[in-house]
Each structure stands twice: as C-alpha cells, then as structure tokens.
Design an enzyme around this catalytic site. Sequence first.
Site, PDB file in Angstrom:
ATOM      1  N   ARG A  81       0.971  -1.454  -0.038  1.00  0.00           N
ATOM      2  CA  ARG A  81       0.110   0.087  -0.329  1.00  0.00           C
ATOM      3  C   ARG A  81       1.130   1.213  -0.286  1.00  0.00           C
ATOM      4  NH1 ARG A  81      -2.136   4.390  -0.449  1.00  0.00           N
ATOM      5  NH2 ARG A  81      -4.277   4.528   0.178  1.00  0.00           N
ATOM      6  N   THR A  87      -5.492   7.684  -4.258  1.00  0.00           N
ATOM      7  CA  THR A  87      -6.223   7.760  -4.912  1.00  0.00           C
ATOM      8  C   THR A  87      -7.497   7.330  -5.566  1.00  0.00           C
ATOM      9  OG1 THR A  87      -5.709   4.906  -6.234  1.00  0.00           O
ATOM     10  CG2 THR A  87      -4.486   6.916  -6.261  1.00  0.00           C
ATOM     11  N   GLU A  89     -11.208   4.930  -5.148  1.00  0.00           N
ATOM     12  CA  GLU A  89     -11.204   2.973  -5.530  1.00  0.00           C
ATOM     13  C   GLU A  89     -12.765   2.949  -6.874  1.00  0.00           C
ATOM     14  OE1 GLU A  89     -10.747   1.343  -2.381  1.00  0.00           O
ATOM     15  OE2 GLU A  89      -9.942   3.159  -1.295  1.00  0.00           O
TER      16      GLU A  89
END
Length: 260
Positions: A81, A87, A89
């Site tokens: 991650r 950003t 989804e």
Amino acid sequence: MKTKTAGWFTLFLAMMLTVAGCGLHQNSTKTGTEPKTVQQTNTGPGENRQTAGKQIAVKLAGVTDGDTIKIYYHGKEETVRYLLVDTPESKKPDMCVQPYAKAAYYRNKQLVSSGKLTIEFDHGAKRDKYGRLLAYVFVNGKSVQEKLLKEGYARVAYVYEPPYQYLGTFKKAEQRAKNEKLRVWSQPGYATDRGFNGCEKGSSASSATGGESRSSNGSSGFQNCTELRKKYPNGVPRSNPAYRSYMDGDKDGYACEPYK
C-alpha cells in the site's frame, strides 16, 4: 683441555636457548593477533542491516489499483500500500467506481511496469492493520507516488506518524496538480481531505444521474455526501438506511458528518 671444552659447550647451550626463546616469542605474538582477525570478519552479510531509508529491489507481481501493487519480497508475494497517497476507489467492496479510479489504475500500472522497481520504508510502521506493506515505490529511482500526485491522479493522505521523509515533496506535487486543476482536482468538491465524493456514471453502486436513489431493498441511497447532506445536514449513523461505507472516510460508523 677439559675446562676449554666445557666453556665451548656452555656457549653452545646458551646460543640454543636464545634461539628457542625467540621462536616461542614469535609464536605467542601470532597467537595473540589471530583472534582479532577472526572477530573483524565474524559479522554476517545481513546482520544489523537497516531497511528504513534504503531502496530495496523487488519484482512486480501485479497491480491492484491506483495506490496498491503486489510484489515478490523475501521470496513470497506481498501487497504494498503506497505510503501517504490515496487514489479513487474502483475495487472496494460495497462501493461504487469513483471518477478517475480506472485512470489512476492504468497510470500506476504503466509506471510500475516501465523499469527497475524498488521500494523504501520509512521509520514508522512497516505494515498496516491488514498486513500490507507500507512503502514508497520507485521505478528507475523516481518516485511513483510523486508522479501520481503531480499528474492529479492522487491526493496526499493517511499522515499518521510524522515526520515522513517525502511528505514535503508530496505536498508540493499535490499543490501543483491543484493549481493546474488536473484530474481529481478538476471537479470542485470531489477530492477532499477525507477522500473522494461521487461515483462514475453508470457505476452499479450509484445512480447515473445523481441525487437520491433506491437500492434493490428499497433503502435510500445518495451519490455522494453533498447530496446526502441536503437531506441530512449532520450526516447519518450506520443504523440509517442512507449510510454507505464509502462515505464514511474515517470509518467511525458515521457518514458525511460535518468537518470539525
């Protein structure tokens, strides 16, 4: 004659003892230095190695979305991650596909597939609560996070344990995209400090035209927090039929509450 012979014998014996003494002194000197040489080379190649602040070469295993990838790390597949960025989804359960989510995914995939991939940890936690690695990602030595921010595909987020090594750089990249109104910053109110509001047209989890809609079980639904607050100015708790997890940015069980 006997006295002369005895004198020569005594001299010979003294010389032999002197030579023997020198040999013993040399051996004892070697024995005293050898352990120091062994100690200097005793540390293994991987001992005391620090990972924070150092880029580690990894192999790409796959791309999940705009801010998550899979890599091969220490012989097994791991999910990474991206640190400090978020950003829109596209694959989150019970959530619509948000504008620019697919574009961020494709841009991320293009970047991480374009060269030598490395990751770098910061001094905070190495994993999140889901077991994913938290890292900076680089391709050919250039930051993928910074590129996504600069091009308007992402926002700076999840600043939990400052100081962070690249936070200042990332904020400058984000501000540049804001100034130029690129992508997620092109729609007023879409990107906020708590996430992204709205769904892509035609997304199965939202109405294509916006406003209030009805789900299959007849409960109320809204496209985003702006629409929901028209009816519920103070937001809604999880018990309310209008509650949607993707509108609960801080995951406290209350969606679209006013900013404090």
